[in-house]
Design a protein around this motif. Structure first.
Motif, short mmCIF file in Angstrom:
data_model
loop_
_atom_site.label_atom_id
_atom_site.label_comp_id
_atom_site.label_asym_id
_atom_site.label_seq_id
_atom_site.Cartn_x
_atom_site.Cartn_y
_atom_site.Cartn_z
N VAL B 28 38.33 41.33 29.30
CA VAL B 28 39.43 40.80 30.10
C VAL B 28 39.16 41.03 31.59
CG1 VAL B 28 41.91 40.86 30.52
CG2 VAL B 28 41.03 41.34 28.23
N SER B 29 39.02 39.94 32.33
CA SER B 29 38.83 40.06 33.78
C SER B 29 40.17 40.09 34.51
CB SER B 29 38.02 38.87 34.28
OG SER B 29 38.78 37.67 34.15
N LEU B 63 32.78 44.56 43.47
CA LEU B 63 32.04 43.69 44.39
C LEU B 63 32.95 43.13 45.47
CD1 LEU B 63 29.79 41.64 41.94
CD2 LEU B 63 29.01 43.25 43.69
N ARG B 64 34.27 43.17 45.21
CA ARG B 64 35.18 42.52 46.13
C ARG B 64 36.26 43.50 46.64
NH1 ARG B 64 37.60 39.29 42.53
NH2 ARG B 64 36.39 40.34 40.94
N SER B 68 38.96 43.71 43.71
CA SER B 68 38.49 44.22 42.42
C SER B 68 39.44 45.28 41.89
CB SER B 68 37.09 44.83 42.57
OG SER B 68 36.15 43.82 42.87
N ASN B 69 39.89 46.15 42.77
CA ASN B 69 40.78 47.22 42.34
C ASN B 69 42.15 46.67 41.94
OD1 ASN B 69 38.78 49.11 42.73
ND2 ASN B 69 39.35 49.42 44.89
N ASP B 192 40.02 34.78 40.94
CA ASP B 192 38.88 35.38 41.61
C ASP B 192 38.57 34.55 42.87
OD1 ASP B 192 36.37 36.25 42.35
OD2 ASP B 192 35.72 36.54 40.28
N THR B 193 38.56 35.19 44.03
CA THR B 193 38.23 34.42 45.25
C THR B 193 36.81 33.87 45.19
OG1 THR B 193 37.61 36.48 46.36
CG2 THR B 193 39.82 35.65 46.79
#
Lengths: 327, 327
Positions: B28-29, B63-64, B68-69, B192-193
């Protein structure tokens, strides 16, 4: 020898085309591709690299009125100037539906007959790397299935004949090379106005899709042509099936991949093409084969259907429509 | 049952996924695809259609930065709210080169380990029809050869394990379906950007290329996904080759198609990939195999080379460069 001629004679050797004591036929529309092939072969003959009887064949589809006749006159003049034999054919019918498809059939028929008349060993067609790439994209867009993406072969045998159809530009020549060669010889070529008509999907593929793809990868035309070549080589040959029913017992013994292939080949034989046939239809037919029940029918796009009868898998042409009428 | 859930349980059955007495892991993203899969599986459990232990697994690539957090926090909150088990992993390294590729490796590694920890029978990944189509186009643009166009499988076994990796959305769900299902449940999802960043080829494929292709054929995404599926089924399996040399006598006994396949598989084993390897390289190696001469070398893109030695076809890593240094 000019670069184009050197590349042509190299490919000529690779394809096993005859160098002497033979007759070859070259299809010539008057465009840069076919003209460059004819002129380069003629130059190679003058250079004594080839010792062949070369017959140019032009087919006038009469689809574009004056323009078609001007093409014919243009090819006639070029061949007269260079003392090249020429056979000309004219379209007998004026079928306007599905123009591209019918025109192609007529042209190939005439080519074959012309080749037989002069006992040709090879029919040369001037398809280029660009044609291979465009055809690949067209088939991809139409959803022609895996085997539909296989590229045109550079050489193939003609059925019931010693002759071959060869495409000696297919593996190396870009369209700009053929145009460049014509310029080099200071020979004008004809431009088909159909090549500019964006109502043809192929023209939009060439003028809109391919330039966009080239933004992603400048080598896209070569990549696509190569992918088409690889698929032709790598895909297993089409299984042989007749238009008759298939015995269920035989089908049930096949491995999954072979079963899928067999079903697709059988559908193609019966329908004449695989357009609109998707994995879901093939999977439904697999389930039909696997199930013990009879009486079920798998409907195909366009109204055909597949059903079981007495141990056989059967194909019903326009069955769905007929049933509708009967009810 | 909602339509999305019904379609999911149908595919669940078709793929042979467990219905009870099992543990499954779902990657799960926080995006609509993976969230819809997790929530639908959870709904099916509440409806007693599934009686499984479900473990959500989230991997934070870091990474972002904040984004990401926030993704991690979002997934944590959703799973707490719904009382779903959650395992979270964090990227250990901060490798910034070839971001997509490395991130993918790390994520899969963590997924496998998380699955082992809970003795999962299946790892579920939420790839959709759109992902399959985009991947196909990406590989086509990169020129990955015929087998590179084969689609992701809906199920595959994990090596040395009883577990499978399954993609229960792959064969039917469009991205708009997963978004629609999240809306239906009134659940927000993360975007996600990177999915908007057109410096990624995949994003340009999605935002520029696919809409243009849809002008040609509105069903293009389904067509491409299906073509990828058909190629996976139809292409013969990769021949088994080691990274060692190949015996020339064996190679010379192969049919042309088998020889090409063998050469490509062998090159892939040695190089780790087939990027930039084209038909011309394979053909050059075939000629090398066929010729009686030794001492010739076929140079590959990137500096590797293939040569003959004492009856063997050999692969030389970075050979071209090394030779250059030695001279």
């Amino acid at each position: 020898m000019r670069d184009f001629e050197r590349k042509l004679i190299t490919e000529w050797r690779r394809l096993g085309l005859p160098f002497s004591e033979s007759t070859i036929v070259i299809a010539v529309s008057g465009g840069a591709d076919s003209l460059s092939l004819l002129l380069a072969a003629d130059e190679l003959r003058k250079l004594k690299k080839l010792d062949l009887r070369i017959v140019a064949v032009h087919f006038n589809h009469r689809l574009r009125g004056d323009e078609s006749n001007e093409d014919e006159e243009f090819v006639r003049q070029i061949t007269v100037d260079r003392d090249i034999e020429l056979a000309i054919g004219h379209s007998g019918s004026a079928i306007k539906t599905n123009i591209e498809q019918n025109a192609r059939h007529e042209r190939y028929d005439f080519l074959r007959r012309a080749a037989e008349n002069v006992h040709a060993h090879a029919i040369l067609i001037a398809h280029t790397v660009d044609d291979q790439a465009e055809t690949f994209l067209l088939n991809l867009i139409r959803g022609s299935g895996a085997r539909g993406l296989s590229g045109m072969p550079a050489v193939r045998k003609i059925e019931d004949s010693e002759a071959v159809i060869a495409r000696p530009l297919l593996s190396w020549a870009r369209r700009r090379d053929t145009e460049g060669y014509c310029h080099e010889l200071a020979v004008k070529y004809r431009s088909d106005t159909m090549n500019e008509d964006e109502s043809f999907t192929r023209v939009r593929v060439r003028k809109i899709l391919l330039p966009l793809l080239a933004d992603f990868n400048p080598k896209i035309v070569e990549h696509l042509a190569e992918t088409a070549n690889l698929l032709r080589v790598e895909l297993p040959p089409e299984p042989e099936v007749s238009g008759e029913g298939l015995r269920l017992d035989d089908l049930r013994r096949l491995k999954e991949a072979d079963l899928k292939r067999t079903i697709r080949a059988w559908l193609e034989t019966n329908r004449g093409h695989l357009r609109q046939v998707g994995l879901k239809h093939v999977t439904a037919i697999e389930r039909l084969i696997g199930s013990g029940k009879s009486g079920k029918t798998v409907e195909l796009p366009g109204g055909d259907a597949v059903f079981k009868q007495g141990g056989w898998l059967c194909f019903g042409k326009n069955m769905v429509e007929k049933r509708g009428l009967a009810n």
